[in-house]
Design an enzyme around this catalytic site. Structure first.
Site, PDB file in Angstrom:
ATOM      1  N   HIS A 287       0.832  -1.216   0.000  1.00  0.00           N
ATOM      2  CA  HIS A 287       0.000   0.000   0.000  1.00  0.00           C
ATOM      3  C   HIS A 287       0.868   1.268   0.000  1.00  0.00           C
ATOM      4  O   HIS A 287       0.369   2.351  -0.292  1.00  0.00           O
ATOM      5  CB  HIS A 287      -1.023  -0.026   1.148  1.00  0.00           C
ATOM      6  CG  HIS A 287      -0.518   0.417   2.487  1.00  0.00           C
ATOM      7  ND1 HIS A 287      -0.250  -0.451   3.517  1.00  0.00           N
ATOM      8  CD2 HIS A 287      -0.248   1.654   2.960  1.00  0.00           C
ATOM      9  CE1 HIS A 287       0.167   0.240   4.562  1.00  0.00           C
ATOM     10  NE2 HIS A 287       0.175   1.522   4.263  1.00  0.00           N
ATOM     11  N   ASP A 336      -0.201  -7.466   1.657  1.00  0.00           N
ATOM     12  CA  ASP A 336       0.327  -6.100   1.682  1.00  0.00           C
ATOM     13  C   ASP A 336       1.852  -6.121   1.810  1.00  0.00           C
ATOM     14  O   ASP A 336       2.415  -5.784   2.848  1.00  0.00           O
ATOM     15  CB  ASP A 336      -0.310  -5.325   2.838  1.00  0.00           C
ATOM     16  CG  ASP A 336      -0.091  -3.827   2.724  1.00  0.00           C
ATOM     17  OD1 ASP A 336       0.489  -3.393   1.711  1.00  0.00           O
ATOM     18  OD2 ASP A 336      -0.490  -3.100   3.653  1.00  0.00           O
ATOM     19  N   GLY A 430       2.574   6.334   9.027  1.00  0.00           N
ATOM     20  CA  GLY A 430       3.984   6.627   8.762  1.00  0.00           C
ATOM     21  C   GLY A 430       4.892   5.467   9.157  1.00  0.00           C
ATOM     22  O   GLY A 430       6.059   5.426   8.774  1.00  0.00           O
ATOM     23  N   SER A 432       4.021   2.381   8.402  1.00  0.00           N
ATOM     24  CA  SER A 432       3.731   1.344   7.413  1.00  0.00           C
ATOM     25  C   SER A 432       4.958   0.899   6.636  1.00  0.00           C
ATOM     26  O   SER A 432       5.822   1.716   6.315  1.00  0.00           O
ATOM     27  CB  SER A 432       2.707   1.852   6.413  1.00  0.00           C
ATOM     28  OG  SER A 432       1.440   1.683   6.944  1.00  0.00           O
ATOM     29  N   GLY A 433       4.965  -0.381   6.304  1.00  0.00           N
ATOM     30  CA  GLY A 433       6.061  -0.955   5.540  1.00  0.00           C
ATOM     31  C   GLY A 433       7.246  -1.321   6.408  1.00  0.00           C
ATOM     32  O   GLY A 433       8.080  -2.137   6.034  1.00  0.00           O
TER      33      GLY A 433
HETATM   34  N1  ARG Z   1      -1.360   2.304   7.274  1.00  0.00           N
HETATM   35  C1  ARG Z   1      -0.480   3.000   8.164  1.00  0.00           C
HETATM   36  C2  ARG Z   1       0.639   3.638   7.384  1.00  0.00           C
HETATM   37  O1  ARG Z   1       0.504   3.824   6.196  1.00  0.00           O
HETATM   38  C3  ARG Z   1      -0.038   2.144   9.319  1.00  0.00           C
HETATM   39  C4  ARG Z   1      -1.140   2.022  10.279  1.00  0.00           C
HETATM   40  C5  ARG Z   1      -0.836   1.164  11.415  1.00  0.00           C
HETATM   41  N2  ARG Z   1      -1.910   1.348  12.298  1.00  0.00           N
HETATM   42  C6  ARG Z   1      -2.006   0.795  13.482  1.00  0.00           C
HETATM   43  N3  ARG Z   1      -3.019   1.086  14.223  1.00  0.00           N
HETATM   44  N4  ARG Z   1      -1.136  -0.033  13.900  1.00  0.00           N
HETATM   45  O2  ARG Z   1       1.597   4.130   7.913  1.00  0.00           O
END
Ligand code: ARG
Length: 483
Positions: A287, A336, A430, A432-433
């Protein structure tokens, strides 16, 4: 804090399942009914009901007429039956070649329709149009990196006996998995496990032929040791941290503590995290590289730097290629995961090092202690953090995470939950990944990549991570194909 559930289930990585690769059979697609309904002749339509030229004949000739029409009827019925039989045979062959293109013991090359005998698989010579017959012949198994070789004949994996093994063979095996020889670490003998019944052994008198041709299966292994192979020195952290539970609810990291953590920038802005797995490959979330983020040339990768402001003064590493999981689903976040290939390989130092990809056969316990790190928001709705944060989170069993009061069935097999049901500690926007890692056998393993969550650190809404153990095979395959 999470309350613990019973002990038994664990996260088992079944790794590469040869059946999926070597069998072209697709579940659920049976062309039979469709074929018959469309192509089978409808018998009555062939039977002439009225012969127009006979209509003017006198009634006296009726017995002669019925006789002739009886013969005709019989012929038509016989022809119809023959037609049905021919259709059935044709249908069978069409089905056989569509579903199961290779006859007998032949193995199909991917889905190309090209068939190869098992003896030509894993023999060091590429026969398939895309070389599929030589790609998945070796793997590392379990937390001790036991080298295993695939036997297409018996359709199973065998450990390799240490007798006569050397680093040259180790390098060949690593190259075949997708690593470059410059990172080769070691081949070492480790005591065999009771579960091993058969081994692969080297036939040293076989002369200068391919490694896989030199291997033969045997019930004994004189040294009693099997090969443990490390293709890269991964999972080492130079900093021994004192674990503070103070990401959301985390604490500032020290340089070298999470040396595999990278920051992925687009137009000078931190967008996502990632993990170094080799000199050239970074694992991140699919994503993160979706839509307008899919162009490799607009990304810069920063490694070995804790502070975002400092990154802005540096150049960062350019990205040559982005490979997103082909089955990634935007809505469900299924699969993902994505790979980034750097234009210039990283130089490893105390602060820039790879993390280990989980091997098939590794088990992660429910509640296993893991760590997350990243420059994500420090509270729900907050902005990216200037410094790298980290925090410890336990894994949460999938069935529990899928319960109605948590994620109600949204946690797919490609996902893994980690965090606290009480809230307060979590990854956030932030992060993520970035990595979810654990320490086992003194090595740090990449258990997951930060994927999603409802809000951040809310009660009963833990973080959801890509389940790296199910992606390892896809990662190796892509590293191998894009060397
Ligand atoms: N989708 C988020 C990103 O792009 C990460 C979200 C993680 N959320 C959580 N509640 N652990 O950075």
């Amino acid at each position: 804090m999470t309350s613990t559930v019973g002990p038994p289930p664990y996260y088992e990585n079944h790794g590469f399942q040869p059946e999926n690769v070597y069998s072209a059979r697709q579940p659920g697609a049976n062309p039979y009914p469709q074929y018959f309904t469309t192509n089978a002749p409808s018998v009555p339509s062939y039977v002439p009901r009225v012969a127009t030229y006979q209509s003017s004949r006198p009634v006296a000739h009726s017995s002669e007429r019925t006789c002739a029409s009886n013969v005709k009827k019989t012929i038509v019925i016989i022809l119809s039956i023959l037609l049905v039989i021919c259709c059935a045979i044709a249908a069978f062959f069409i089905w056989y070649f569509v579903e199961n293109r290779c006859l007998g013991s032949l193995i199909e090359c991917g889905s190309s329709g090209v068939c190869m005998p098992p003896s030509q698989w894993c023999d060091g010579v590429s026969h398939c149009p895309n070389g599929e017959d030589e790609t998945r012949c070796v793997r590392l198994f379990g937390p001790n990196f036991i080298l295993e070789v695939y036997s297409p004949v018996s359709k199973s994996w065998y450990p390799v006996c240490q007798d006569d093994w050397n680093d040259d063979y180790g390098k060949i095996a690593c190259k075949d998995m997708g690593y470059t020889v410059d990172t080769y670490y070691y081949s070492r003998g480790v005591a065999t496990e009771v579960s091993f019944k058969s081994y692969m052994k080297l036939n040293t008198s076989a002369g200068n032929i391919d490694l896989y041709k030199k291997l033969y299966s045997s019930d004994s292994c004189a040294s009693g040791n099997v090969v443990s192979l490390r293709c890269i020195e991964c999972g080492l952290s130079t900093k021994n941290m004192n674990i503070m539970n103070r990401i959301v609810g985390g604490s500032g990291a020290a340089l070298g503590q999470w040396p595999w953590q990278v920051s992925l920038h687009m137009q000078g802005i931190h967008v996502c995290g990632g993990s170094i797995i080799t000199r050239q490959w970074i694992v991140t979330a699919a994503h993160c590289v979706e839509g307008r983020f899919s162009d490799p040339y607009s990304w810069r990768v920063y490694a070995g730097i804790l502070n975002q402001n400092e990154m802005l003064l540096r150049n960062g590493y350019r990205v040559q290629q982005i490979i997103s999981h082909p089955h990634y689903d935007t809505d469900s976040k299924d699969n993902d995961v994505a790979l980034m290939k750097l234009e210039i390989p990283l130089s490893f130092t105390d602060t820039v090092r790879p993390v280990c990809l989980p091997n098939p056969g590794m088990m992660f316990q429910p509640n296993q202690q893991c760590w997350i790190s990243g420059w994500g928001a420090e509270y729900q709705g907050g902005k990216t953090s200037n410094n790298l944060n980290y925090v410890t989170v336990p894994l949460i069993e999938r069935s529990r995470c899928n319960s109605v009061y948590i994620y109600n069935g949204m946690i797919l097999p490609t996902m893994i939950c980690a965090g606290y049901l009480g809230g307060g500690i979590d990854s956030c926007q932030g992060d993520s990944g970035g990595p979810l890692v654990t320490n086992k056998n003194s090595v740090w393993w990449l258990v997951g990549d930060t994927s999603w969550g409802t809000g951040c650190a809310s009660p009963n809404r833990p973080g959801v991570y890509g389940n790296m153990t199910v992606f390892t095979d896809w990662i190796y395959k892509n590293m191998q194909a894009n060397r």
